[in-house]
Design a protein around this motif. Structure first.
Motif, PDB file in Angstrom:
ATOM      1  N   GLY A  40     -29.625 -17.965  20.910  1.00  0.00           N
ATOM      2  CA  GLY A  40     -29.957 -19.375  21.066  1.00  0.00           C
ATOM      3  C   GLY A  40     -28.755 -20.290  20.923  1.00  0.00           C
ATOM      4  O   GLY A  40     -28.815 -21.454  21.306  1.00  0.00           O
ATOM      5  N   TYR A  41     -27.667 -19.780  20.357  1.00  0.00           N
ATOM      6  CA  TYR A  41     -26.439 -20.565  20.265  1.00  0.00           C
ATOM      7  C   TYR A  41     -25.634 -20.365  21.546  1.00  0.00           C
ATOM      8  O   TYR A  41     -25.758 -19.347  22.213  1.00  0.00           O
ATOM      9  N   PRO A  74     -22.293 -14.801  28.597  1.00  0.00           N
ATOM     10  CA  PRO A  74     -23.495 -15.173  29.342  1.00  0.00           C
ATOM     11  C   PRO A  74     -24.694 -14.380  28.839  1.00  0.00           C
ATOM     12  O   PRO A  74     -24.541 -13.360  28.168  1.00  0.00           O
ATOM     13  N   GLU A  75     -25.896 -14.840  29.175  1.00  0.00           N
ATOM     14  CA  GLU A  75     -27.100 -14.120  28.774  1.00  0.00           C
ATOM     15  C   GLU A  75     -27.277 -12.839  29.564  1.00  0.00           C
ATOM     16  O   GLU A  75     -27.933 -11.918  29.117  1.00  0.00           O
ATOM     17  N   ARG A  93     -20.346 -28.025  24.332  1.00  0.00           N
ATOM     18  CA  ARG A  93     -21.479 -27.175  23.931  1.00  0.00           C
ATOM     19  C   ARG A  93     -21.134 -26.330  22.709  1.00  0.00           C
ATOM     20  O   ARG A  93     -21.968 -26.111  21.835  1.00  0.00           O
ATOM     21  N   THR A  94     -19.885 -25.872  22.639  1.00  0.00           N
ATOM     22  CA  THR A  94     -19.453 -25.095  21.479  1.00  0.00           C
ATOM     23  C   THR A  94     -19.431 -25.968  20.231  1.00  0.00           C
ATOM     24  O   THR A  94     -19.949 -25.584  19.177  1.00  0.00           O
ATOM     25  N   LEU A  95     -18.847 -27.150  20.337  1.00  0.00           N
ATOM     26  CA  LEU A  95     -18.772 -28.055  19.187  1.00  0.00           C
ATOM     27  C   LEU A  95     -20.160 -28.480  18.716  1.00  0.00           C
ATOM     28  O   LEU A  95     -20.408 -28.601  17.511  1.00  0.00           O
ATOM     29  N   GLU A  96     -21.057 -28.696  19.661  1.00  0.00           N
ATOM     30  CA  GLU A  96     -22.415 -29.108  19.301  1.00  0.00           C
ATOM     31  C   GLU A  96     -23.104 -28.023  18.459  1.00  0.00           C
ATOM     32  O   GLU A  96     -23.649 -28.314  17.394  1.00  0.00           O
ATOM     33  N   ASP A  97     -23.057 -26.791  18.924  1.00  0.00           N
ATOM     34  CA  ASP A  97     -23.692 -25.710  18.169  1.00  0.00           C
ATOM     35  C   ASP A  97     -22.914 -25.359  16.902  1.00  0.00           C
ATOM     36  O   ASP A  97     -23.501 -25.046  15.866  1.00  0.00           O
TER      37      ASP A  97
END
Length: 183
Positions: A40-41, A74-75, A93-97
């Motif tokens: 989910g991350y 990737p998933e 996106r990395t910083l957010e998670d």
């Protein structure tokens, strides 16, 4: 490589991944070398890229910043989005998670470095081991491949490995049935 060897290699799909190194003014992660995160991350794990220096020469890094590196995968191996996603989006996106795990990390980042690996991991899809086995034969028994992917326990891999082991055992025993394994 030429001919059949090259054709076989083009049939092998690859998964990609990226690494994002964040340079910080002071340590962000100092409790372990690597931290895996649940699904989910955006990233799969983060690690302290300066742990070796910190361990062996603490006087050199005391009070200095650190490098915290994130693995981003990737998933699915079919997902090639990371290969073309804008660098700013990967960073955001990395910083957010990462902010959920390391509160305040955004304020500490003083730089970053993104590396993409579009052909990082060969994927053992159906038929992959048969292709590798054919390459091995075309190369007269010498096939050097990087990575641990040749050891993944797939059914096909187990079957081919068993077949090869039985064939070799029969040959060394000069069994009257060795002709069965020479096909």
């Amino acid at each position: 490589l030429a001919g059949e060897r090259q054709e076989i290699m083009t049939q092998i799909p690859y998964a990609s991944y990226a690494t994002l190194a964040l340079f910080t003014d002071r340590p962000v992660f100092d409790r372990a070398f690597d931290l895996g995160v649940p699904d989910g991350y955006f990233f799969t794990d983060a690690y302290d890229a300066t742990w070796i220096e910190k361990h062996y020469r603490p006087e050199l890094v005391e009070g200095k910043g650190r490098v915290l590196t994130f693995y981003i995968a990737p998933e699915s191996y079919r997902d090639k989005e990371l290969d073309t996603m804008p660098e700013e989006e990967i960073l955001e996106r990395t910083l957010e998670d990462a902010g959920e795990i390391f509160p305040g990390i955004r304020r500490r980042v003083i730089g970053h470095d993104l590396e993409r690996f579009p052909h990082a991991y060969p994927v053992m899809t159906l038929g992959a081991y048969a292709r590798l086995n054919r390459l091995y034969r075309l190369n007269n028994g010498s096939l050097l491949l990087a990575g641990d992917y040749t050891l993944y326990p797939t059914f096909e891999h187990a079957a081919w490995s068993g077949w090869d082991a039985a064939r070799k055992a029969r040959r060394t025993m000069n069994s009257p049935l060795s002709w069965l394994f020479d096909r």
